[in-house]
Design an enzyme around this catalytic site. Sequence first.
Site, mmCIF file in Angstrom:
data_model
loop_
_atom_site.group_PDB
_atom_site.id
_atom_site.type_symbol
_atom_site.label_atom_id
_atom_site.label_comp_id
_atom_site.label_asym_id
_atom_site.label_seq_id
_atom_site.Cartn_x
_atom_site.Cartn_y
_atom_site.Cartn_z
ATOM 1 N N ASP A 113 -8.582 12.071 -0.141
ATOM 2 C CA ASP A 113 -7.934 13.318 0.264
ATOM 3 C C ASP A 113 -7.555 13.198 1.739
ATOM 4 O O ASP A 113 -8.424 13.262 2.613
ATOM 5 C CB ASP A 113 -8.876 14.505 0.036
ATOM 6 C CG ASP A 113 -8.186 15.836 0.333
ATOM 7 O OD1 ASP A 113 -7.123 15.815 1.003
ATOM 8 O OD2 ASP A 113 -8.701 16.878 -0.105
ATOM 9 N N LYS B 207 7.401 16.370 10.668
ATOM 10 C CA LYS B 207 8.334 15.301 10.317
ATOM 11 C C LYS B 207 9.069 14.781 11.554
ATOM 12 O O LYS B 207 9.443 13.610 11.618
ATOM 13 C CB LYS B 207 9.307 15.791 9.240
ATOM 14 C CG LYS B 207 8.630 16.001 7.875
ATOM 15 C CD LYS B 207 8.048 14.706 7.317
ATOM 16 C CE LYS B 207 7.441 14.861 5.932
ATOM 17 N NZ LYS B 207 6.903 13.603 5.387
ATOM 18 N N VAL C 248 0.869 -1.179 0.000
ATOM 19 C CA VAL C 248 0.000 0.000 0.000
ATOM 20 C C VAL C 248 0.909 1.234 0.000
ATOM 21 O O VAL C 248 1.763 1.368 0.876
ATOM 22 C CB VAL C 248 -0.910 0.014 1.249
ATOM 23 C CG1 VAL C 248 -1.663 1.331 1.354
ATOM 24 C CG2 VAL C 248 -1.879 -1.167 1.209
ATOM 25 N N SER D 3 11.763 16.522 -7.206
ATOM 26 C CA SER D 3 10.301 16.322 -7.199
ATOM 27 C C SER D 3 9.591 17.662 -7.253
ATOM 28 O O SER D 3 10.210 18.724 -7.158
ATOM 29 C CB SER D 3 9.841 15.564 -5.949
ATOM 30 O OG SER D 3 9.653 16.446 -4.856
ATOM 31 N N ASN E 229 3.883 7.697 2.438
ATOM 32 C CA ASN E 229 4.707 8.630 1.672
ATOM 33 C C ASN E 229 4.022 9.968 1.414
ATOM 34 O O ASN E 229 4.699 10.983 1.282
ATOM 35 C CB ASN E 229 5.102 7.967 0.342
ATOM 36 C CG ASN E 229 5.574 8.981 -0.676
ATOM 37 O OD1 ASN E 229 6.736 9.374 -0.671
ATOM 38 N ND2 ASN E 229 4.659 9.424 -1.549
ATOM 39 N N TYR F 135 5.868 22.142 8.998
ATOM 40 C CA TYR F 135 6.339 20.956 8.271
ATOM 41 C C TYR F 135 7.430 20.245 9.061
ATOM 42 O O TYR F 135 7.401 19.023 9.245
ATOM 43 C CB TYR F 135 6.868 21.374 6.899
ATOM 44 C CG TYR F 135 7.468 20.236 6.093
ATOM 45 C CD1 TYR F 135 6.655 19.286 5.487
ATOM 46 C CD2 TYR F 135 8.851 20.121 5.938
ATOM 47 C CE1 TYR F 135 7.199 18.241 4.744
ATOM 48 C CE2 TYR F 135 9.406 19.087 5.198
ATOM 49 C CZ TYR F 135 8.584 18.148 4.605
ATOM 50 O OH TYR F 135 9.124 17.125 3.882
ATOM 51 N N VAL G 260 15.303 15.457 -2.787
ATOM 52 C CA VAL G 260 15.102 14.531 -3.905
ATOM 53 C C VAL G 260 14.422 15.343 -5.009
ATOM 54 O O VAL G 260 13.607 16.224 -4.715
ATOM 55 C CB VAL G 260 14.184 13.349 -3.485
ATOM 56 C CG1 VAL G 260 13.852 12.459 -4.669
ATOM 57 C CG2 VAL G 260 14.823 12.545 -2.354
HETATM 58 N N1 LIG Z 1 11.347 15.837 -2.387
HETATM 59 C C1 LIG Z 1 12.087 16.094 -1.354
HETATM 60 O O1 LIG Z 1 13.111 16.773 -1.445
HETATM 61 C C2 LIG Z 1 11.705 15.517 -0.019
HETATM 62 C C3 LIG Z 1 12.592 15.709 1.038
HETATM 63 C C4 LIG Z 1 12.273 15.189 2.281
HETATM 64 C C5 LIG Z 1 11.104 14.472 2.449
HETATM 65 N N2 LIG Z 1 10.253 14.304 1.411
HETATM 66 C C6 LIG Z 1 9.000 13.562 1.660
HETATM 67 O O2 LIG Z 1 8.771 12.622 0.637
HETATM 68 C C7 LIG Z 1 7.386 12.392 0.500
HETATM 69 C C8 LIG Z 1 7.007 12.460 -0.983
HETATM 70 O O3 LIG Z 1 7.278 13.736 -1.462
HETATM 71 P P1 LIG Z 1 7.583 14.097 -2.984
HETATM 72 O O4 LIG Z 1 8.824 14.869 -2.990
HETATM 73 O O5 LIG Z 1 7.453 12.904 -3.833
HETATM 74 O O6 LIG Z 1 6.404 15.131 -3.224
HETATM 75 P P2 LIG Z 1 5.297 15.268 -4.381
HETATM 76 O O7 LIG Z 1 5.873 14.946 -5.701
HETATM 77 O O8 LIG Z 1 4.679 16.579 -4.121
HETATM 78 O O9 LIG Z 1 4.262 14.107 -4.017
HETATM 79 C C9 LIG Z 1 3.422 14.192 -2.915
HETATM 80 C C10 LIG Z 1 2.421 13.069 -2.979
HETATM 81 O O10 LIG Z 1 1.526 13.210 -1.864
HETATM 82 C C11 LIG Z 1 0.195 13.216 -2.340
HETATM 83 N N3 LIG Z 1 -0.667 14.092 -1.568
HETATM 84 C C12 LIG Z 1 -0.511 15.425 -1.359
HETATM 85 N N4 LIG Z 1 -1.570 15.916 -0.698
HETATM 86 C C13 LIG Z 1 -2.418 14.874 -0.502
HETATM 87 C C14 LIG Z 1 -3.696 14.753 0.101
HETATM 88 N N5 LIG Z 1 -4.336 15.806 0.624
HETATM 89 N N6 LIG Z 1 -4.295 13.537 0.117
HETATM 90 C C15 LIG Z 1 -3.673 12.474 -0.418
HETATM 91 N N7 LIG Z 1 -2.476 12.511 -1.003
HETATM 92 C C16 LIG Z 1 -1.856 13.712 -1.040
HETATM 93 C C17 LIG Z 1 0.291 13.737 -3.770
HETATM 94 O O11 LIG Z 1 -0.788 13.234 -4.554
HETATM 95 P P3 LIG Z 1 -2.075 14.110 -5.009
HETATM 96 O O12 LIG Z 1 -1.610 15.489 -5.270
HETATM 97 O O13 LIG Z 1 -2.580 13.366 -6.197
HETATM 98 O O14 LIG Z 1 -3.014 14.005 -3.849
HETATM 99 C C18 LIG Z 1 1.588 13.120 -4.254
HETATM 100 O O15 LIG Z 1 1.369 11.814 -4.725
HETATM 101 C C19 LIG Z 1 6.693 13.435 1.365
HETATM 102 O O16 LIG Z 1 6.271 12.853 2.577
HETATM 103 C C20 LIG Z 1 7.782 14.455 1.614
HETATM 104 O O17 LIG Z 1 7.590 15.133 2.822
HETATM 105 C C21 LIG Z 1 10.533 14.814 0.176
HETATM 106 C C1 LIG Z 2 4.535 17.144 -10.811
HETATM 107 O O1 LIG Z 2 3.121 17.071 -10.723
HETATM 108 C C2 LIG Z 2 2.466 16.883 -11.960
HETATM 109 C C3 LIG Z 2 0.985 16.845 -11.711
HETATM 110 O O2 LIG Z 2 0.629 17.689 -10.677
HETATM 111 C C4 LIG Z 2 2.929 15.582 -12.627
HETATM 112 O O3 LIG Z 2 2.326 15.440 -13.878
HETATM 113 C C5 LIG Z 2 4.445 15.579 -12.752
HETATM 114 O O4 LIG Z 2 4.867 14.314 -13.225
HETATM 115 C C6 LIG Z 2 5.088 15.856 -11.417
HETATM 116 N N1 LIG Z 2 6.533 15.966 -11.551
HETATM 117 C C7 LIG Z 2 7.369 15.161 -10.901
HETATM 118 C C8 LIG Z 2 8.825 15.412 -11.101
HETATM 119 O O5 LIG Z 2 6.979 14.277 -10.178
#
Ligand SMILES: NC(=O)c1ccc[n+]([C@@H]2O[C@H](COP(=O)([O-])OP(=O)(O)OC[C@H]3O[C@@H](n4cnc5c(N)ncnc54)[C@H](OP(=O)(O)O)[C@@H]3O)[C@@H](O)[C@H]2O)c1
Ligand SMILES: *[C@@H]1O[C@H](CO)[C@@H](O)[C@H](O)[C@H]1NC(C)=O
Length: 341
Positions: free
Chosen positions: A123, A221, A68, A252, A150, A217, A250
């Site tokens: 959500d 964490k 999951v 993203s 995640n 935030y 990372v």
């Molecule tokens: N990227 C970094 O540098 C970094 C660093 C440290 C920790 N992290 C952690 O890594 C994890 C993933 O982050 P990411 O970088 O992959 O970010 P991301 O690309 O913004 O992805 C976030 C994910 O969470 C989901 N999400 C957001 N709001 C939501 C809601 N209200 N209900 C359900 N799902 C929700 C989003 O899906 P939808 O928008 O479709 O809902 C998306 O799939 C997070 O916990 C973040 O804190 C990331």
């Molecule tokens: C950022 O989010 C958009 C949709 O909101 C998605 O299509 C795109 O793949 C995402 N980019 C990355 C690097 O995950």
Amino acid sequence: MPLVILNTELPLFTWTVDHPWLSAFLLALGSFTFLRFAVKTAVVFSQTFLLGGTSLKKFGAKQGAWAVVTGASTGIGREFAVQLAKAGFNVLVAARSTSSLNETVSEIASAASGSQTKVVTIDLSKDDEAAYASFADTIAALDIGVLVNNAGKSHEMPTDFVETPKSEMDDILAINTRAVLRITALVVPHMLQRKRGLILNIGSFAGEIPSPMLATYSASKAFLATFSAALGAELKPHGIVVEHVNTYFVVSNMSKIRRASALVPTPRAFVRAVLAKLGLPCGAAFTGRPHTSTPFWSHALVDYAIGVLGWTGGMVSYTHGLHKSIRKRALRKKEREAKRE
Ligand SMILES: NC(=O)c1ccc[n+]([C@@H]2O[C@H](COP(=O)([O-])OP(=O)(O)OC[C@H]3O[C@@H](n4cnc5c(N)ncnc54)[C@H](OP(=O)(O)O)[C@@H]3O)[C@@H](O)[C@H]2O)c1
Ligand SMILES: *[C@@H]1O[C@H](CO)[C@@H](O)[C@H](O)[C@H]1NC(C)=O
Ligand SMILES: *[C@@H]1O[C@H](CO)[C@@H](O)[C@H](O)[C@H]1NC(C)=O
């Protein structure tokens, strides 16, 4: 010629002779401190660069078990879903955006055609009882081997706490803390029944180093780190591994970093490291935080350096400075975009 060290005229030598117990104690303390440092350093480097972690087979890979993954619509979560499918799990993906979750599912279909998939649109900011009840129904008959908490939300940009919109605070707390509790509570009974499971809670360095201008935030964490350590101790005797994954930047949407570098891996490289090092603290081994792992190699080195320096105050002011400049740039970008419209 007599060795310098035997020169009985040296003040240190006479001091040692005059205080035999104290000097023995200091020698023992020094040796212990040095040994501890050397052993911990060896552990960090061998785990990060040499050893492999627990196999996913232990959690039901290739045996019909499900993984999951929350927040599996983009970024790190999508990558967890795909790589767990490739490793031999059926995968349930959850997030808000059904169309993006569908893209994750088609990626799984082409990368791991043997895997079944389920999509749950939820959500996690809403504390929605009906949604959790329906989630419980969806997983009722599943053998769940892995849960990846995640889904996460950060601030739109670094902002002083007093200026943070209340809705943003509420969403961050709901998604990063309460939803993790609720989803975990729904999944753990399935794992207890089968006496095995893996729970990965995706944390952040912002939980380790208090981060000014991302206060909510950062605190959310830190919550994950403590929750994981407490839950991990409870579940260990039942064959369930809980791991808080300490994450630096990372590539993203959340980090807003588009190009990978040594310090900023792609989600693919990052998730590969997480899954290759299960159960090994790696970079978190130096300061010894139970159930926390810093598996990606450069993140591990940063974590190790933070532990060696032990200077949290300095890191906090460095982070504050960094966030001030990120905010300035973000505001300028917003202004430019507003003008263009
Ligand atoms: N990227 C970094 O540098 C970094 C660093 C440290 C920790 N992290 C952690 O890594 C994890 C993933 O982050 P990411 O970088 O992959 O970010 P991301 O690309 O913004 O992805 C976030 C994910 O969470 C989901 N999400 C957001 N709001 C939501 C809601 N209200 N209900 C359900 N799902 C929700 C989003 O899906 P939808 O928008 O479709 O809902 C998306 O799939 C997070 O916990 C973040 O804190 C990331
Ligand atoms: C950022 O989010 C958009 C949709 O909101 C998605 O299509 C795109 O793949 C995402 N980019 C990355 C690097 O995950
Ligand atoms: C997602 O996929 C399902 C099943 O294939 C389909 O019924 C649904 O319309 C798709 N939703 C979106 C928004 O693409």
